[in-house]
Design a protein around this motif. Structure first.
Motif, PDB file in Angstrom:
ATOM      1  N   SER A 294       0.816  -1.210   0.000  1.00 26.29           N
ATOM      2  CA  SER A 294       0.000   0.000   0.000  1.00 26.29           C
ATOM      3  C   SER A 294       0.847   1.257   0.000  1.00 26.29           C
ATOM      4  O   SER A 294       1.910   1.311   0.625  1.00 26.29           O
ATOM      5  CB  SER A 294      -0.911   0.014   1.234  1.00 26.29           C
ATOM      6  N   GLU A 295       0.340   2.257  -0.711  1.00 24.78           N
ATOM      7  CA  GLU A 295       0.970   3.573  -0.717  1.00 24.78           C
ATOM      8  C   GLU A 295       0.253   4.483   0.278  1.00 24.78           C
ATOM      9  O   GLU A 295      -0.881   4.891   0.066  1.00 24.78           O
ATOM     10  CB  GLU A 295       0.886   4.201  -2.114  1.00 24.78           C
ATOM     11  N   TYR A 296       0.944   4.754   1.395  1.00 22.47           N
ATOM     12  CA  TYR A 296       0.504   5.798   2.326  1.00 22.47           C
ATOM     13  C   TYR A 296       1.621   6.823   2.296  1.00 22.47           C
ATOM     14  O   TYR A 296       2.710   6.584   2.833  1.00 22.47           O
ATOM     15  CB  TYR A 296       0.309   5.231   3.733  1.00 22.47           C
ATOM     16  N   TRP A 297       1.393   7.956   1.646  1.00 28.08           N
ATOM     17  CA  TRP A 297       2.497   8.880   1.399  1.00 28.08           C
ATOM     18  C   TRP A 297       2.680   9.830   2.582  1.00 28.08           C
ATOM     19  O   TRP A 297       1.968  10.812   2.740  1.00 28.08           O
ATOM     20  CB  TRP A 297       2.297   9.680   0.116  1.00 28.08           C
ATOM     21  N   SER A 298       3.665   9.516   3.383  1.00 29.02           N
ATOM     22  CA  SER A 298       4.072  10.404   4.476  1.00 29.02           C
ATOM     23  C   SER A 298       5.482  10.010   4.895  1.00 29.02           C
ATOM     24  O   SER A 298       5.790   8.821   5.026  1.00 29.02           O
ATOM     25  CB  SER A 298       3.134  10.293   5.680  1.00 29.02           C
ATOM     26  N   GLY A 299       6.321  11.008   5.116  1.00 27.63           N
ATOM     27  CA  GLY A 299       7.663  10.749   5.616  1.00 27.63           C
ATOM     28  C   GLY A 299       7.716  10.631   7.119  1.00 27.63           C
ATOM     29  O   GLY A 299       8.782  10.386   7.687  1.00 27.63           O
ATOM     30  N   ASN A 300       6.570  10.767   7.766  1.00 24.25           N
ATOM     31  CA  ASN A 300       6.491  10.708   9.226  1.00 24.25           C
ATOM     32  C   ASN A 300       6.098   9.297   9.658  1.00 24.25           C
ATOM     33  O   ASN A 300       4.956   8.881   9.482  1.00 24.25           O
ATOM     34  CB  ASN A 300       5.472  11.729   9.726  1.00 24.25           C
TER      35      ASN A 300
ATOM     36  N   HIS B 267       7.562   6.903  -9.561  1.00 25.95           N
ATOM     37  CA  HIS B 267       6.949   7.823 -10.521  1.00 25.95           C
ATOM     38  C   HIS B 267       6.459   9.102  -9.870  1.00 25.95           C
ATOM     39  O   HIS B 267       6.312  10.129 -10.551  1.00 25.95           O
ATOM     40  CB  HIS B 267       5.785   7.134 -11.231  1.00 25.95           C
ATOM     41  N   ASP B 268       6.183   9.086  -8.577  1.00 29.39           N
ATOM     42  CA  ASP B 268       5.686  10.277  -7.888  1.00 29.39           C
ATOM     43  C   ASP B 268       6.800  11.223  -7.453  1.00 29.39           C
ATOM     44  O   ASP B 268       6.526  12.376  -7.130  1.00 29.39           O
ATOM     45  CB  ASP B 268       4.887   9.868  -6.643  1.00 29.39           C
ATOM     46  N   THR B 269       8.034  10.743  -7.395  1.00 32.93           N
ATOM     47  CA  THR B 269       9.124  11.553  -6.849  1.00 32.93           C
ATOM     48  C   THR B 269       9.955  12.248  -7.917  1.00 32.93           C
ATOM     49  O   THR B 269      10.828  13.037  -7.593  1.00 32.93           O
ATOM     50  CB  THR B 269      10.057  10.677  -5.995  1.00 32.93           C
ATOM     51  N   VAL B 270       9.675  11.955  -9.191  1.00 35.25           N
ATOM     52  CA  VAL B 270      10.491  12.491 -10.276  1.00 35.25           C
ATOM     53  C   VAL B 270      10.292  13.999 -10.426  1.00 35.25           C
ATOM     54  O   VAL B 270       9.286  14.555 -10.003  1.00 35.25           O
ATOM     55  CB  VAL B 270      10.166  11.779 -11.609  1.00 35.25           C
ATOM     56  N   LYS B 271      11.276  14.623 -11.077  1.00 31.99           N
ATOM     57  CA  LYS B 271      11.227  16.062 -11.290  1.00 31.99           C
ATOM     58  C   LYS B 271      10.467  16.366 -12.578  1.00 31.99           C
ATOM     59  O   LYS B 271      11.045  16.507 -13.650  1.00 31.99           O
ATOM     60  CB  LYS B 271      12.645  16.626 -11.394  1.00 31.99           C
ATOM     61  N   VAL B 272       9.145  16.457 -12.473  1.00 34.12           N
ATOM     62  CA  VAL B 272       8.333  16.836 -13.620  1.00 34.12           C
ATOM     63  C   VAL B 272       7.401  17.959 -13.189  1.00 34.12           C
ATOM     64  O   VAL B 272       7.077  18.108 -12.011  1.00 34.12           O
ATOM     65  CB  VAL B 272       7.514  15.647 -14.161  1.00 34.12           C
TER      66      VAL B 272
ATOM     67  N   GLY C  80       4.478  20.130 -12.079  1.00 36.95           N
ATOM     68  CA  GLY C  80       3.229  19.864 -11.395  1.00 36.95           C
ATOM     69  C   GLY C  80       3.263  18.671 -10.458  1.00 36.95           C
ATOM     70  O   GLY C  80       2.223  18.295  -9.915  1.00 36.95           O
ATOM     71  N   GLN C  81       4.451  18.090 -10.252  1.00 39.99           N
ATOM     72  CA  GLN C  81       4.551  16.908  -9.399  1.00 39.99           C
ATOM     73  C   GLN C  81       4.584  17.330  -7.933  1.00 39.99           C
ATOM     74  O   GLN C  81       5.579  17.843  -7.441  1.00 39.99           O
ATOM     75  CB  GLN C  81       5.817  16.114  -9.754  1.00 39.99           C
ATOM     76  N   SER C  82       3.488  17.101  -7.217  1.00 42.31           N
ATOM     77  CA  SER C  82       3.365  17.585  -5.837  1.00 42.31           C
ATOM     78  C   SER C  82       4.231  16.808  -4.859  1.00 42.31           C
ATOM     79  O   SER C  82       4.563  17.316  -3.787  1.00 42.31           O
ATOM     80  CB  SER C  82       1.898  17.509  -5.386  1.00 42.31           C
ATOM     81  N   LEU C  83       4.603  15.572  -5.198  1.00 35.83           N
ATOM     82  CA  LEU C  83       5.399  14.740  -4.286  1.00 35.83           C
ATOM     83  C   LEU C  83       6.860  14.677  -4.704  1.00 35.83           C
ATOM     84  O   LEU C  83       7.596  13.803  -4.244  1.00 35.83           O
ATOM     85  CB  LEU C  83       4.810  13.318  -4.230  1.00 35.83           C
ATOM     86  N   GLU C  84       7.300  15.592  -5.548  1.00 40.35           N
ATOM     87  CA  GLU C  84       8.682  15.562  -6.040  1.00 40.35           C
ATOM     88  C   GLU C  84       9.664  15.539  -4.879  1.00 40.35           C
ATOM     89  O   GLU C  84       9.664  16.416  -4.016  1.00 40.35           O
ATOM     90  CB  GLU C  84       8.943  16.782  -6.927  1.00 40.35           C
ATOM     91  N   SER C  85      10.490  14.514  -4.850  1.00 40.14           N
ATOM     92  CA  SER C  85      11.506  14.352  -3.794  1.00 40.14           C
ATOM     93  C   SER C  85      12.609  13.444  -4.313  1.00 40.14           C
ATOM     94  O   SER C  85      12.974  12.464  -3.685  1.00 40.14           O
ATOM     95  CB  SER C  85      10.863  13.757  -2.530  1.00 40.14           C
ATOM     96  N   TRP C  86      13.114  13.767  -5.471  1.00 44.38           N
ATOM     97  CA  TRP C  86      14.082  12.944  -6.184  1.00 44.38           C
ATOM     98  C   TRP C  86      15.364  12.766  -5.377  1.00 44.38           C
ATOM     99  O   TRP C  86      15.882  13.712  -4.791  1.00 44.38           O
ATOM    100  CB  TRP C  86      14.391  13.594  -7.524  1.00 44.38           C
TER     101      TRP C  86
END
Length: 547
Positions: free
Chosen positions: A313-319, A380-385, A387-393
């Motif tokens: 599962s994807e739960y997007w949080s660094g905490n 795919h969510d962390t790439v530098k594109v 409008g990418q809100s989760l960018e964290s390459w």
């Protein structure tokens, strides 16, 4: 009566099995003598120049199998629509002109795998249904499992507008209204004219959704909570970010509606049977009703007969403290991507020499609950594109070091990223790719047995895999030292075990280098600054110390 109560208490107190201890991580034969390994086989903007994506994947299957890949996470295979912009008519025009093809996260019809003329095209962004199913068959013959990306939170690209009552919610706190109730025109009617009633007769209308993000009547973008008969508001069993994070985008599905539940559960069984897939990557679960999600996983396992069905599962949080309650709530039914570890890697690549490597595993899922953690460096969510809100390459300064930590340590289940291995425009580096392949080879041949850490200093750490009865081990040392002196060499004394007493280790990442192990199993292993070195036992016929 007492016996039933006793059994209930026992069940309540029983610790559920950790997902990575019972879920399928690859075909049984492929895991007999090798480590499991997953790859995400797509990037955000990926398209092949001459082949459909499914054809491209099929061509790469033999290479993936030779590398030791046991599972492939494919992009959402369903018919999609580009995310609805503030100008829905413009979006519809682009779709009809064939200028845009959604990636699948903008889910239109889960039952259309590239088979029906819908949204101006038969094939999806990735290809046709026939190409997908053939690629899945080829993967199975090569000992590779398929994982389906399941997008169950929302829908986009409705066929008709409906009129209904709704209340605008505040963007920063969805529990607070941003205005009075009103009649809006929402894109909520999904008729699937191209598919008809094949596979599923279910048709979506406004009664099956909790909210929308566009009022066609006033051409206004916002977050509108649908009200009226049968509507229960936002689900309470979701993440509490922004007050209530039920709504993410598009048209938000009401997972408490019985007809919705039935259709999505039926689809889960169908997609596994149709493709031969063995499990799922579950998208955006922090926005989905927890009770539904737990029910969906369990029912899909039961109906498909796959007790060891894989789920991550994807739960997007660094905490970690926000993520752990979700891990516990799902009672061992799904693994979780280790987003906190990824964020540590991202931070390390930004801070470079200033980052203390001894804390790179701190506050991560793999440290707290290793058998719940699917580890990754980028996706795919962390790439530098744009409008990418989760960018964290994770930058090239730490990319290889990060991969060494997920591939060669004995904890968690690692996932490679297509964008790091195949040429693309989203962050590919050829030298990094070559080194990752060397690490993958080391995982396949040497990364076995217990892990022993050597946290020597801020800019240099190492660890040893002791090997097992049928595999040799290895010694790994990594550095993030960047002082403009590439000639700096770190040295770290580590014990590789008594089994290697008097033996010689060789460098795996380069062509030169030998280390003599003493009678107690100790050796002094080295690594160039801002680099990774993997040391492996020299084959018996070439044992000896380099002069």
């Amino acid at each position: 009566m007492f016996a039933k109560l006793k059994n209930f208490i026992k069940g309540a107190l029983r610790t559920p099995p950790a997902p990575l201890t019972y879920m399928r991580l690859g075909p049984p034969g492929s895991l007999k003598d090798s480590n499991p390994l997953m790859i995400q086989f797509f990037t955000w903007d990926c398209l092949h120049e001459t082949l459909s994506w499914w054809k491209h994947f099929e061509e790469e299957i033999p290479r993936l199998a030779s590398l030791g890949i046991t599972q492939v996470w494919l992009p959402p295979p369903n018919k999609a629509a580009e995310p609805v912009s503030a100008f829905h008519q413009t979006y519809q025009l682009l779709i009809l002109m064939g200028l845009q093809k959604g990636r699948g996260y903008d889910a239109y019809d889960l039952w259309d795998l590239g088979e029906f003329e819908q949204k101006g095209t038969i094939e999806t962004r990735w290809g046709t249904r026939e190409e997908l199913l053939h690629a899945c068959e080829v993967a199975e013959r090569h000992g590779i499992d398929i994982l389906i990306d399941a997008v169950l939170n929302h829908k986009l690209g409705a066929d008709r507008v409906e009129e209904f009552q709704a209340v605008p919610s505040q963007e920063a706190n969805r529990l607070k209204d941003a205005g009075p109730p009103r009649e809006i025109h929402g894109w909520t009617a999904f008729d699937f004219p191209g598919r008809g009633k094949k596979y599923s007769k279910f048709r979506w209308t406004q009664e099956h959704f909790t909210g929308v993000d566009w009022d066609q009547k006033t051409k206004t973008k916002g977050i509108y909570r649908i009200t009226g008969p049968g509507h229960k508001g936002w689900s309470r069993n979701v993440d509490s970010e922004l007050g209530n994070y039920d709504f993410l985008l598009g048209v938000d599905i009401d997972h408490r509606h019985l007809a919705v539940v039935e259709d999505l559960v039926t689809w889960g069984k169908w997609i596994l049977e149709t493709t031969g897939a063995v499990g799922f990557r579950l998208d955006a679960i922090k926005h989905i009703d927890q009770k539904f999600m737990l029910h969906w996983i369990r029912e899909t396992r039961r109906l498909s007969g796959k007790k060891d069905m894989f789920a991550v599962s994807e739960y997007w949080s660094g905490n970690l403290q926000l993520l752990l309650p979700y891990v516990k709530a799902f009672k061992g039914e799904t693994a979780f991507f280790d987003v906190p570890l990824h964020m540590n890697f991202h931070q390390a690549s930004r801070e470079r020499t200033r980052y203390d490597l001894r804390r790179v595993l701190c506050n991560t899922v793999v440290q707290a609950r290793p058998n719940d953690a699917v580890t990754f460096v980028d996706n795919h969510d962390t790439v530098k594109v744009e409008g990418q809100s989760l960018e964290s390459w994770v930058g090239t300064s730490f990319k290889v070091q990060a991969y060494s930590l997920i591939l060669l340590r004995g904890y968690g289940y690692p996932c490679l990223f297509y964008g790091d291995l195949y040429p693309n425009k989203e962050g590919y580096d050829a030298n990094v790719a070559r080194n990752i392949i060397l690490l993958v080879e080391a995982r396949k041949k040497f990364a076995y047995g217990a892990t022993e850490d050597y946290l020597a200093e801020k800019n240099c750490i190492g660890f040893v895999r002791k090997g097992d009865a049928t595999h040799p081990g290895c010694a790994v040392i990594l550095s993030n030292k960047e002082d403009g002196e590439s000639s700096i060499t770190h040295e770290l004394r580590m014990n590789v075990g008594a089994r290697y007493a008097g033996k010689v280790f060789q460098s795996h990442m380069t062509q030169h280098g030998r280390v003599q192990v003493d009678a107690q199993g100790w050796g002094v292993f080295s690594c160039f600054a801002n680099n990774v070195q993997v040391w492996t036992p020299l084959e018996e016929e070439s044992q000896g110390v380099e002069n």
